[in-house]
Write a protein that holds these residues in place. Structure first.
Motif, PDB file in Angstrom:
ATOM      1  N   PRO A  47      -7.509  -6.789  14.195  1.00 43.91           N
ATOM      2  CA  PRO A  47      -7.027  -5.710  15.058  1.00 43.91           C
ATOM      3  C   PRO A  47      -5.805  -6.145  15.838  1.00 43.91           C
ATOM      4  N   PRO A  48      -4.943  -5.216  16.183  1.00 42.82           N
ATOM      5  CA  PRO A  48      -3.738  -5.582  16.941  1.00 42.82           C
ATOM      6  C   PRO A  48      -4.088  -6.092  18.324  1.00 42.82           C
ATOM      7  N   SER A  49      -3.254  -6.943  18.819  1.00 40.56           N
ATOM      8  CA  SER A  49      -3.460  -7.513  20.152  1.00 40.56           C
ATOM      9  C   SER A  49      -3.178  -6.470  21.232  1.00 40.56           C
ATOM     10  N   PRO A  50      -3.652  -6.680  22.445  1.00 40.58           N
ATOM     11  CA  PRO A  50      -3.398  -5.696  23.520  1.00 40.58           C
ATOM     12  C   PRO A  50      -1.921  -5.490  23.818  1.00 40.58           C
ATOM     13  N   THR A  51      -1.091  -6.481  23.495  1.00 35.65           N
ATOM     14  CA  THR A  51       0.344  -6.313  23.732  1.00 35.65           C
ATOM     15  C   THR A  51       1.028  -5.476  22.650  1.00 35.65           C
ATOM     16  N   SER A  52       0.362  -5.241  21.537  1.00 29.95           N
ATOM     17  CA  SER A  52       0.931  -4.411  20.462  1.00 29.95           C
ATOM     18  C   SER A  52       0.576  -2.954  20.742  1.00 29.95           C
ATOM     19  N   ILE A  53       1.424  -2.295  21.459  1.00 32.30           N
ATOM     20  CA  ILE A  53       1.140  -0.920  21.897  1.00 32.30           C
ATOM     21  C   ILE A  53       1.932   0.117  21.120  1.00 32.30           C
ATOM     22  N   LEU A  54       2.806  -0.314  20.237  1.00 31.20           N
ATOM     23  CA  LEU A  54       3.664   0.613  19.503  1.00 31.20           C
ATOM     24  C   LEU A  54       3.003   1.037  18.202  1.00 31.20           C
ATOM     25  N   CYS A  55       3.020   2.322  17.933  1.00 25.37           N
ATOM     26  CA  CYS A  55       2.469   2.885  16.696  1.00 25.37           C
ATOM     27  C   CYS A  55       3.573   3.670  15.994  1.00 25.37           C
ATOM     28  N   PHE A  56       3.998   3.180  14.836  1.00 24.17           N
ATOM     29  CA  PHE A  56       5.082   3.808  14.079  1.00 24.17           C
ATOM     30  C   PHE A  56       4.506   4.630  12.929  1.00 24.17           C
ATOM     31  N   LYS A  57       5.143   5.761  12.680  1.00 28.60           N
ATOM     32  CA  LYS A  57       4.737   6.631  11.582  1.00 28.60           C
ATOM     33  C   LYS A  57       5.991   7.093  10.846  1.00 28.60           C
ATOM     34  N   ASN A  58       5.933   7.045   9.533  1.00 25.60           N
ATOM     35  CA  ASN A  58       7.005   7.587   8.704  1.00 25.60           C
ATOM     36  C   ASN A  58       6.423   8.106   7.408  1.00 25.60           C
ATOM     37  N   SER A  59       7.199   8.908   6.686  1.00 28.03           N
ATOM     38  CA  SER A  59       6.727   9.596   5.483  1.00 28.03           C
ATOM     39  C   SER A  59       7.402   9.020   4.250  1.00 28.03           C
ATOM     40  N   TYR A  60       6.651   9.051   3.135  1.00 25.20           N
ATOM     41  CA  TYR A  60       7.159   8.608   1.837  1.00 25.20           C
ATOM     42  C   TYR A  60       6.916   9.708   0.813  1.00 25.20           C
ATOM     43  N   TYR A  61       7.864   9.876  -0.085  1.00 24.22           N
ATOM     44  CA  TYR A  61       7.754  10.840  -1.171  1.00 24.22           C
ATOM     45  C   TYR A  61       7.862  10.070  -2.478  1.00 24.22           C
ATOM     46  N   ILE A  62       6.798  10.088  -3.263  1.00 25.29           N
ATOM     47  CA  ILE A  62       6.763   9.344  -4.519  1.00 25.29           C
ATOM     48  C   ILE A  62       7.493  10.134  -5.596  1.00 25.29           C
ATOM     49  N   GLY A  63       8.406   9.487  -6.258  1.00 34.32           N
ATOM     50  CA  GLY A  63       9.109  10.111  -7.368  1.00 34.32           C
ATOM     51  C   GLY A  63      10.338  10.892  -6.989  1.00 34.32           C
ATOM     52  N   GLU A  64      10.645  11.040  -5.722  1.00 35.37           N
ATOM     53  CA  GLU A  64      11.833  11.779  -5.310  1.00 35.37           C
ATOM     54  C   GLU A  64      12.296  11.254  -3.947  1.00 35.37           C
ATOM     55  N   SER A  65      13.541  11.521  -3.649  1.00 37.04           N
ATOM     56  CA  SER A  65      14.109  11.106  -2.369  1.00 37.04           C
ATOM     57  C   SER A  65      14.200  12.306  -1.444  1.00 37.04           C
TER      58      SER A  65
END
Length: 202
Positions: free
Chosen positions: A93-111
Motif C-alpha cells: 500500500p502507498p505510504s501516508p506521504t503518497s497523497i497524489l492519485c493520478f488518472k488518465n485514459s487509454y484507447y487500444i487500437g486508436e489514438s
C-alpha cells in the motif's frame, strides 16, 4: 534452254546457297517433357467420386474452427497461466506521504487527444495530515473551485504527453503546499468561497 548466267556451276553454287536458302536450326525450343503426377490424377474432376452430401458444410466448419480456438485458450489456461504466479509481486500500500492519485485514459487500437489528459485528485484528510488548520485554510483559498468540499481535483492537457502533464500537476501541488506553509500572508481575513459547492449540490 537455260541461259548461261543461270547455269549451276562449282563457282556460283556457294553464292546460290547464301542468297536463296534459309538456315533452320536442328534443336527444339520446347522444354523437357514433364511426366504427369499420378497423385494429380486422383484430384482430376473426371476421377472424383460422386458427391453424396456427406461432407462438412461451411457453418459446420466455422463451428469446428471456433472449438479449436477455445481449446487453444484452454491449453494456455492450464499450462501457461500457472507460470505467471512466479512473476507475481506482493501488493504494497502507498505510504501516508503518497497523497497524489493520478488518472488518465487509454484507447487500444486508436489514438485520441484525451490520452494526454491527466486528472489529479487529493483527499481532504490527506491534506489535513500535512498542514495545520490555518495552512489548510490558505491552501483551500489558493485552490479555489478545484476543491469540492471532499477532495481537490486538478487536470492538465497542455502538453503533448501524459507524463509531462503528470509532472506539471505534481510540481503545481508542491508549489501550492509551499505557498500554504509560507507565514508571510496567512489569508486569515479572507473567507472561503463555497458558491461552486452549493451549485454542484443542485
Amino acid at each position: 534452254m537455260i541461259s548461261p548466267s543461270f547455269r549451276f556451276s562449282q563457282r556460283n553454287l556457294p553464292l546460290f546457297r547464301l542468297t536463296l536458302c534459309r538456315y533452320f536450326p536442328t534443336f527444339s525450343r520446347r522444354g523437357p517433357s514433364r511426366r504427369r503426377d499420378p497423385e494429380a490424377e486422383l484430384y482430376d474432376i473426371e476421377n472424383m467420386p460422386v458427391y453424396e452430401f456427406d461432407a462438412m458444410t461451411k457453418p459446420g466448419f466455422d463451428i469446428f474452427l471456433a472449438q479449436q480456438e477455445v481449446r487453444n485458450y484452454l491449453r494456455k489456461t492450464k499450462y501457461e497461466l500457472p507460470q505467471l504466479s512466479k512473476l507475481a509481486e506482493e501488493f504494497v500500500p502507498p505510504s501516508p506521504t503518497s497523497i497524489l492519485c493520478f488518472k488518465n485514459s487509454y484507447y487500444i487500437g486508436e489514438s485520441s487527444p484525451i490520452q494526454k489528459k491527466v486528472v489529479l485528485t487529493i483527499e481532504l484528510h490527506s491534506i489535513k495530515a500535512l498542514l495545520t488548520q490555518k495552512q489548510l485554510h490558505k491552501f483551500v483559498l489558493l485552490c479555489g473551485p478545484r476543491f469540492n468540499g471532499k477532495e481537490f481535483k486538478f487536470s492538465c492537457d497542455k502538453f503533448p504527453h501524459a507524463n509531462q502533464n503528470k509532472k506539471y500537476l505534481s510540481d503545481l501541488v508542491d508549489k501550492l503546499l509551499e505557498e500554504a506553509k509560507n507565514d508571510d500572508d496567512k489569508f486569515e481575513d479572507i473567507p472561503m468561497d463555497t458558491r461552486h459547492m452549493e451549485k454542484r449540490e443542485y
